[in-house]
Write a protein that holds these residues in place. Structure first.
Motif, PDB file in Angstrom:
ATOM      1  N   LEU A  94      90.333  90.223  34.546  1.00  0.00           N
ATOM      2  CA  LEU A  94      90.644  90.844  33.269  1.00  0.00           C
ATOM      3  C   LEU A  94      90.044  90.026  32.128  1.00  0.00           C
ATOM      4  CD1 LEU A  94      94.277  91.966  34.139  1.00  0.00           C
ATOM      5  CD2 LEU A  94      92.180  93.331  34.184  1.00  0.00           C
ATOM      6  N   ASN A  95      90.828  89.360  31.332  1.00  0.00           N
ATOM      7  CA  ASN A  95      90.307  88.415  30.342  1.00  0.00           C
ATOM      8  C   ASN A  95      90.533  87.006  30.865  1.00  0.00           C
ATOM      9  OD1 ASN A  95      89.519  90.232  28.263  1.00  0.00           O
ATOM     10  ND2 ASN A  95      91.642  90.460  27.622  1.00  0.00           N
ATOM     11  N   PHE A  96      89.457  86.229  31.011  1.00  0.00           N
ATOM     12  CA  PHE A  96      89.605  84.863  31.498  1.00  0.00           C
ATOM     13  C   PHE A  96      88.455  84.021  30.956  1.00  0.00           C
ATOM     14  CE2 PHE A  96      86.887  86.976  34.517  1.00  0.00           C
ATOM     15  CZ  PHE A  96      86.022  86.011  35.042  1.00  0.00           C
ATOM     16  N   TYR A  97      88.601  82.710  31.083  1.00  0.00           N
ATOM     17  CA  TYR A  97      87.569  81.821  30.545  1.00  0.00           C
ATOM     18  C   TYR A  97      86.404  81.686  31.520  1.00  0.00           C
ATOM     19  CZ  TYR A  97      90.599  80.377  26.722  1.00  0.00           C
ATOM     20  OH  TYR A  97      91.382  80.372  25.593  1.00  0.00           O
ATOM     21  N   ALA A  98      85.218  81.680  30.962  1.00  0.00           N
ATOM     22  CA  ALA A  98      84.008  81.457  31.750  1.00  0.00           C
ATOM     23  C   ALA A  98      83.947  80.002  32.195  1.00  0.00           C
ATOM     24  CB  ALA A  98      82.779  81.803  30.908  1.00  0.00           C
ATOM     25  N   THR A  99      82.876  79.656  32.861  1.00  0.00           N
ATOM     26  CA  THR A  99      82.747  78.313  33.420  1.00  0.00           C
ATOM     27  C   THR A  99      82.653  77.220  32.362  1.00  0.00           C
ATOM     28  OG1 THR A  99      80.370  78.752  33.616  1.00  0.00           O
ATOM     29  CG2 THR A  99      81.713  79.078  35.584  1.00  0.00           C
ATOM     30  N   ASP A 100      82.446  77.592  31.108  1.00  0.00           N
ATOM     31  CA  ASP A 100      82.436  76.585  30.040  1.00  0.00           C
ATOM     32  C   ASP A 100      83.834  76.315  29.491  1.00  0.00           C
ATOM     33  OD1 ASP A 100      82.954  78.895  28.641  1.00  0.00           O
ATOM     34  OD2 ASP A 100      81.324  78.649  27.192  1.00  0.00           O
ATOM     35  N   ASP A 101      84.841  77.051  30.027  1.00  0.00           N
ATOM     36  CA  ASP A 101      86.234  76.898  29.599  1.00  0.00           C
ATOM     37  C   ASP A 101      86.438  77.222  28.126  1.00  0.00           C
ATOM     38  OD1 ASP A 101      87.219  76.143  32.130  1.00  0.00           O
ATOM     39  OD2 ASP A 101      86.665  74.046  31.785  1.00  0.00           O
ATOM     40  N   GLU A 102      85.526  77.978  27.527  1.00  0.00           N
ATOM     41  CA  GLU A 102      85.646  78.357  26.121  1.00  0.00           C
ATOM     42  C   GLU A 102      85.424  79.856  25.904  1.00  0.00           C
ATOM     43  OE1 GLU A 102      82.981  76.106  23.757  1.00  0.00           O
ATOM     44  OE2 GLU A 102      83.970  74.176  24.115  1.00  0.00           O
ATOM     45  N   THR A 103      84.404  80.404  26.559  1.00  0.00           N
ATOM     46  CA  THR A 103      84.023  81.795  26.337  1.00  0.00           C
ATOM     47  C   THR A 103      84.897  82.720  27.177  1.00  0.00           C
ATOM     48  OG1 THR A 103      81.750  81.063  26.010  1.00  0.00           O
ATOM     49  CG2 THR A 103      82.103  83.424  26.385  1.00  0.00           C
ATOM     50  N   VAL A 104      85.449  83.748  26.520  1.00  0.00           N
ATOM     51  CA  VAL A 104      86.280  84.716  27.228  1.00  0.00           C
ATOM     52  C   VAL A 104      85.401  85.827  27.784  1.00  0.00           C
ATOM     53  CG1 VAL A 104      88.180  86.341  27.038  1.00  0.00           C
ATOM     54  CG2 VAL A 104      88.262  84.195  25.778  1.00  0.00           C
ATOM     55  N   ILE A 105      85.541  86.079  29.064  1.00  0.00           N
ATOM     56  CA  ILE A 105      84.785  87.130  29.732  1.00  0.00           C
ATOM     57  C   ILE A 105      85.747  87.955  30.580  1.00  0.00           C
ATOM     58  CG2 ILE A 105      82.672  85.761  29.770  1.00  0.00           C
ATOM     59  CD1 ILE A 105      83.197  85.179  32.733  1.00  0.00           C
ATOM     60  N   GLY A 106      85.226  88.988  31.238  1.00  0.00           N
ATOM     61  CA  GLY A 106      86.041  89.791  32.138  1.00  0.00           C
ATOM     62  C   GLY A 106      85.901  91.273  31.871  1.00  0.00           C
ATOM     63  N   SER A 107      86.611  92.054  32.651  1.00  0.00           N
ATOM     64  CA  SER A 107      86.498  93.510  32.556  1.00  0.00           C
ATOM     65  C   SER A 107      86.950  94.027  31.203  1.00  0.00           C
ATOM     66  CB  SER A 107      87.314  94.172  33.668  1.00  0.00           C
ATOM     67  OG  SER A 107      88.692  93.830  33.564  1.00  0.00           O
ATOM     68  N   GLU A 108      87.999  93.435  30.628  1.00  0.00           N
ATOM     69  CA  GLU A 108      88.502  93.913  29.346  1.00  0.00           C
ATOM     70  C   GLU A 108      87.482  93.673  28.235  1.00  0.00           C
ATOM     71  OE1 GLU A 108      92.379  95.170  29.410  1.00  0.00           O
ATOM     72  OE2 GLU A 108      90.808  95.607  30.875  1.00  0.00           O
ATOM     73  N   THR A 109      86.868  92.499  28.232  1.00  0.00           N
ATOM     74  CA  THR A 109      85.859  92.216  27.212  1.00  0.00           C
ATOM     75  C   THR A 109      84.647  93.119  27.385  1.00  0.00           C
ATOM     76  OG1 THR A 109      84.959  90.422  28.550  1.00  0.00           O
ATOM     77  CG2 THR A 109      86.582  89.830  26.908  1.00  0.00           C
ATOM     78  N   ASP A 110      84.273  93.392  28.630  1.00  0.00           N
ATOM     79  CA  ASP A 110      83.121  94.263  28.878  1.00  0.00           C
ATOM     80  C   ASP A 110      83.363  95.674  28.359  1.00  0.00           C
ATOM     81  OD1 ASP A 110      81.804  92.170  30.035  1.00  0.00           O
ATOM     82  OD2 ASP A 110      81.692  93.034  32.047  1.00  0.00           O
ATOM     83  N   VAL A 111      84.566  96.206  28.583  1.00  0.00           N
ATOM     84  CA  VAL A 111      84.876  97.549  28.088  1.00  0.00           C
ATOM     85  C   VAL A 111      84.861  97.556  26.562  1.00  0.00           C
ATOM     86  CG1 VAL A 111      86.652  99.347  27.963  1.00  0.00           C
ATOM     87  CG2 VAL A 111      86.167  98.242  30.147  1.00  0.00           C
ATOM     88  N   ALA A 112      85.412  96.517  25.950  1.00  0.00           N
ATOM     89  CA  ALA A 112      85.414  96.439  24.484  1.00  0.00           C
ATOM     90  C   ALA A 112      84.000  96.416  23.918  1.00  0.00           C
ATOM     91  CB  ALA A 112      86.191  95.198  24.031  1.00  0.00           C
ATOM     92  N   VAL A 113      83.109  95.683  24.579  1.00  0.00           N
ATOM     93  CA  VAL A 113      81.718  95.623  24.123  1.00  0.00           C
ATOM     94  C   VAL A 113      81.054  96.993  24.228  1.00  0.00           C
ATOM     95  CG1 VAL A 113      79.439  94.676  24.666  1.00  0.00           C
ATOM     96  CG2 VAL A 113      81.413  93.159  24.515  1.00  0.00           C
ATOM     97  N   LEU A 114      81.305  97.715  25.307  1.00  0.00           N
ATOM     98  CA  LEU A 114      80.761  99.073  25.440  1.00  0.00           C
ATOM     99  C   LEU A 114      81.218  99.962  24.284  1.00  0.00           C
ATOM    100  CD1 LEU A 114      81.122 100.037  29.225  1.00  0.00           C
ATOM    101  CD2 LEU A 114      79.016  99.558  27.965  1.00  0.00           C
ATOM    102  N   VAL A 115      82.499  99.888  23.965  1.00  0.00           N
ATOM    103  CA  VAL A 115      83.028 100.696  22.863  1.00  0.00           C
ATOM    104  C   VAL A 115      82.350 100.314  21.555  1.00  0.00           C
ATOM    105  CG1 VAL A 115      85.093 101.115  21.458  1.00  0.00           C
ATOM    106  CG2 VAL A 115      85.236 101.205  23.956  1.00  0.00           C
ATOM    107  N   GLY A 116      82.211  99.016  21.310  1.00  0.00           N
ATOM    108  CA  GLY A 116      81.520  98.575  20.099  1.00  0.00           C
ATOM    109  C   GLY A 116      80.097  99.091  20.034  1.00  0.00           C
ATOM    110  N   ASP A 117      79.400  99.090  21.178  1.00  0.00           N
ATOM    111  CA  ASP A 117      78.036  99.617  21.211  1.00  0.00           C
ATOM    112  C   ASP A 117      77.982 101.062  20.739  1.00  0.00           C
ATOM    113  OD1 ASP A 117      76.996  97.243  22.174  1.00  0.00           O
ATOM    114  OD2 ASP A 117      76.884  97.917  24.257  1.00  0.00           O
ATOM    115  N   VAL A 118      78.830 101.898  21.311  1.00  0.00           N
ATOM    116  CA  VAL A 118      78.827 103.324  20.969  1.00  0.00           C
ATOM    117  C   VAL A 118      79.164 103.530  19.496  1.00  0.00           C
ATOM    118  CG1 VAL A 118      79.923 105.558  21.424  1.00  0.00           C
ATOM    119  CG2 VAL A 118      79.369 104.037  23.326  1.00  0.00           C
ATOM    120  N   LEU A 119      80.047 102.694  18.969  1.00  0.00           N
ATOM    121  CA  LEU A 119      80.462 102.827  17.575  1.00  0.00           C
ATOM    122  C   LEU A 119      79.499 102.150  16.607  1.00  0.00           C
ATOM    123  CD1 LEU A 119      84.317 102.240  17.920  1.00  0.00           C
ATOM    124  CD2 LEU A 119      83.056 104.407  17.910  1.00  0.00           C
TER     125      LEU A 119
END
Length: 332
Positions: A94-119
């Protein structure tokens, strides 16, 4: 329209998680069906070689659709960014930290980015603890929450929802277990772990009450706030199963090879299939644009690519709905 994949760093305004998150999305006085991650700081399972968990994400992307972008309230259009709030858990996907322990990645962030793209909007993420998602939405600090938030009737009084995924919970056991869960009777007499104050706890308590009324052995309910602890308990045999978010359970089972999922159920219990939704302050004018954008990426296939990437294809929706029936209030 064919979705394109491009490497584009999403604007991130990450703040530290203010407190340890619960094992599922819900405060003790607010049980609900959505299930987030667990306490920040434990990246269990994030080293899956089959999934890119680095901070540089080759995300699935979508094109702007002007007629849908026109639905965005003028204030947000002029700003040019979609202010997204989330809460980070320890266990992917879902939402979790990437290997740098700072950047949030995951399925939730990916869906949000898709929505931002369309908008036609850049997405700016802010990461807070669970309770502050709603504080920030209430104040208008954030436009929308993408954080595995379940639609509930109580929440619909203050928030609008555009759905994008089924809400499912799962029983996770040791890989050597020889039993499955098809209903309440299958957990009678067993020790089951769960997060306190979560909808999973509510489901388990109700199942236990049914079993006791039927003359079956009661469930021994064990409470855990940290995935490391309940995975140790599963491995040692102190727990027969842990009832938690299906996405996290399925991901962990796939990555670790030490556990497996033996039963998947609606986060809404027997009466209703729970649904996860983009969440906005009620009547702020954004929910129609969110639903239209979600339906665009569902139709063009980008949404399916994201869910497949994170192993969540079985939680896909055919269409996004605005404010569908939600989980009932606890007293109902």
């Amino acid at each position: 329209m064919t979705p394109r994949t491009a490497r584009r760093r999403t604007a991130a305004a990450l703040t530290l998680a203010l407190a340890a998150a619960l094992t599922a999305c819900g405060e003790p006085d607010e049980p609900e069906g959505g299930t987030g991650g667990a306490a920040p700081g434990d990246s269990a399972g994030s080293d899956d070689p089959g999934v890119n968990t680095s901070p540089d994400q080759d995300r699935v992307r979508a094109e702007e659709v002007p007629e849908i972008a026109a639905l965005v309230p003028e204030e947000i259009r002029e700003r040019g960014t979609l202010e997204v709030v989330n809460s980070v858990g320890a266990v992917p996907p879902l939402n979790f930290y990437a290997t740098d322990d700072e950047t949030v990645i995951g399925s939730e962030t990916d869906v949000a980015v898709l929505v931002g793209d369309v908008l036609g909007l850049d997405v700016s993420f802010s990461t807070v603890d669970w309770a502050n998602i709603f504080v920030g939405l209430d104040s208008g600090q954030y436009d929308v929450g993408f954080s595995n938030i379940t639609v509930t009737e109580e929440r619909k009084e203050k928030y609008d929802f555009a759905t994008y995924r089924l809400d499912s919970v799962a029983f996770e056991t040791s890989v050597n277990a020889d039993w499955t869960v098809e209903g309440p009777e299958d957990v009678a007499g067993r020790t089951i772990g769960v997060g306190s104050g979560t909808n999973q706890e509510q489901i388990l308590v109700e199942w236990n009450e049914q079993n006791v009324e039927a003359g079956l052995d009661p469930v021994e309910i064990a409470y855990y706030a940290n995935p490391t602890d309940y995975y140790l308990a599963l491995g040692s045999g102190r727990l027969d199963a842990y009832l938690g978010p299906n996405p996290s359970a399925a991901y962990h089972a796939r990555v670790s090879g030490e556990t497996k999922v033996v039963g998947v159920f609606s986060g809404g219990g027997d009466a209703l299939q729970g649904e996860i939704a983009a969440t906005t302050r009620k009547d702020n004018g954004l929910v129609e644009a969110l639903a239209a954008a979600l339906n665009e990426v569902i139709d063009n296939g980008a949404y399916a690519e994201v869910l497949e990437r994170w192993g969540l294809s079985d939680e896909a929706l055919d269409a996004s709905e605005i404010n569908p029936p939600g989980l009932p209030r606890p007293e109902e």
